[in-house]
Design a protein around this motif. Structure first.
Motif, PDB file in Angstrom:
ATOM      1  N   ILE A   8       0.845  -1.201   0.000  1.00  0.00           N
ATOM      2  CA  ILE A   8       0.000   0.000   0.000  1.00  0.00           C
ATOM      3  C   ILE A   8       0.872   1.240   0.000  1.00  0.00           C
ATOM      4  N   ALA A   9       0.560   2.142  -0.893  1.00  0.00           N
ATOM      5  CA  ALA A   9       1.183   3.470  -0.878  1.00  0.00           C
ATOM      6  C   ALA A   9       0.067   4.497  -0.804  1.00  0.00           C
ATOM      7  N   GLY A  10       0.418   5.700  -0.426  1.00  0.00           N
ATOM      8  CA  GLY A  10      -0.619   6.730  -0.347  1.00  0.00           C
ATOM      9  C   GLY A  10      -0.096   8.034   0.191  1.00  0.00           C
ATOM     10  N   LYS A  59       4.702   4.353   2.051  1.00  0.00           N
ATOM     11  CA  LYS A  59       4.613   3.057   1.383  1.00  0.00           C
ATOM     12  C   LYS A  59       4.847   1.987   2.422  1.00  0.00           C
ATOM     13  N   ILE A  60       3.898   1.053   2.536  1.00  0.00           N
ATOM     14  CA  ILE A  60       3.967   0.017   3.559  1.00  0.00           C
ATOM     15  C   ILE A  60       3.633  -1.333   2.939  1.00  0.00           C
ATOM     16  N   ALA A 119      -2.369  -1.453  -3.628  1.00  0.00           N
ATOM     17  CA  ALA A 119      -3.452  -0.484  -3.551  1.00  0.00           C
ATOM     18  C   ALA A 119      -2.890   0.873  -3.158  1.00  0.00           C
ATOM     19  N   LEU A 120      -3.687   1.883  -3.410  1.00  0.00           N
ATOM     20  CA  LEU A 120      -3.391   3.238  -2.953  1.00  0.00           C
ATOM     21  C   LEU A 120      -4.433   3.632  -1.919  1.00  0.00           C
ATOM     22  N   LEU A 130      -9.814   4.573  -0.853  1.00  0.00           N
ATOM     23  CA  LEU A 130      -9.050   3.426  -1.331  1.00  0.00           C
ATOM     24  C   LEU A 130      -9.139   3.350  -2.844  1.00  0.00           C
ATOM     25  N   VAL A 131      -8.000   3.161  -3.490  1.00  0.00           N
ATOM     26  CA  VAL A 131      -7.945   2.901  -4.929  1.00  0.00           C
ATOM     27  C   VAL A 131      -7.256   1.549  -5.104  1.00  0.00           C
ATOM     28  N   ASN A 132      -8.019   0.519  -5.488  1.00  0.00           N
ATOM     29  CA  ASN A 132      -7.431  -0.827  -5.519  1.00  0.00           C
ATOM     30  C   ASN A 132      -7.152  -1.342  -6.926  1.00  0.00           C
TER      31      ASN A 132
END
Length: 207
Positions: free
Chosen positions: A7-9, A43-44, A83-84, A101-103
């Motif tokens: 996941i990044a964001g 980013k995880i 995902a973001l 969430l943007v998957n």
């Protein structure tokens, strides 16, 4: 088989949408997964050792802001996925926190991809803020955002083409949109739905 969710964001101020640096992203068990950089970017990676549906919680913490706890329930995905996620933290200033969430992400989860998708989040959030401002301190059903008319209840909105559109109330009363604020209060609306009728574009139900 180990499955990973990458996941990044971004973590931003929910009112200004400006990046928040050094916000901590924690997993369900309070493990620190990562922190945002000066751009608000993080980013995880989450690892799941067993088969089955993937459930997890992310907690976003930054001193001076209200925390966010985001609960996720993902299906039994067969392999690694990405995902973001975007988080808006609030200071109690009247601009509520949010998460998005943007998957469906193509490409690497780098900052540029993250920022590109954030443009759509910003557009939606800017509209939400304007809509909240239009609803503040009143019980209006017809409100305008950027001079465009919307019919709103406490939880949603429907765009109409003109404030002269007809609205059907409880299947019996037909009202021109620009008259509805004197007839119906927003809190009394149970639900509403668009109509495909020639002269009536929306139905409102208060009972």
């Amino acid at each position: 088989m180990t499955r990973n969710i990458n996941i990044a964001g971004l973590v931003v101020d929910s009112k200004t949408l400006l990046p928040i640096e050094a916000a901590g992203i924690y997993w369900t068990d309070e493990t620190l997964l990562g922190k945002t950089d000066v751009r608000g970017y993080f980013k995880i990676s989450l690892s799941f050792m067993a088969d089955g549906e993937m459930r997890f919680k992310l907690k976003i913490i930054k001193k001076g802001y209200n925390n966010i706890m985001q609960s996720e329930h993902w299906g039994n995905l067969p392999g690694d996925t990405k995902a973001l996620m975007y988080f808006g933290l609030d200071k109690g200033s009247g601009s509520n926190s949010f998460s998005k969430l943007v998957n469906k992400v193509i490409g690497d989860l780098d900052y540029h991809i993250t920022l590109e998708h954030f443009d759509q989040v910003k557009i939606a959030r800017t509209f939400d803020n304007k809509l909240s401002a239009a609803k503040a301190g009143n019980q209006d059903v017809l409100v305008k955002v950027d001079d465009k008319p919307y019919i709103v209840n406490e939880t949603g909105w429907i765009a109409i083409s003109s404030d002269k559109d007809s609205i059907l109330i409880n299947k019996k009363q037909l009202v021109i949109a620009d008259k509805i604020n004197g007839i119906v209060k927003r809190k009394s609306i149970k639900w509403m739905t668009p109509l495909d009728a020639k002269n009536t574009k929306l139905a409102i139900y208060t009972k």
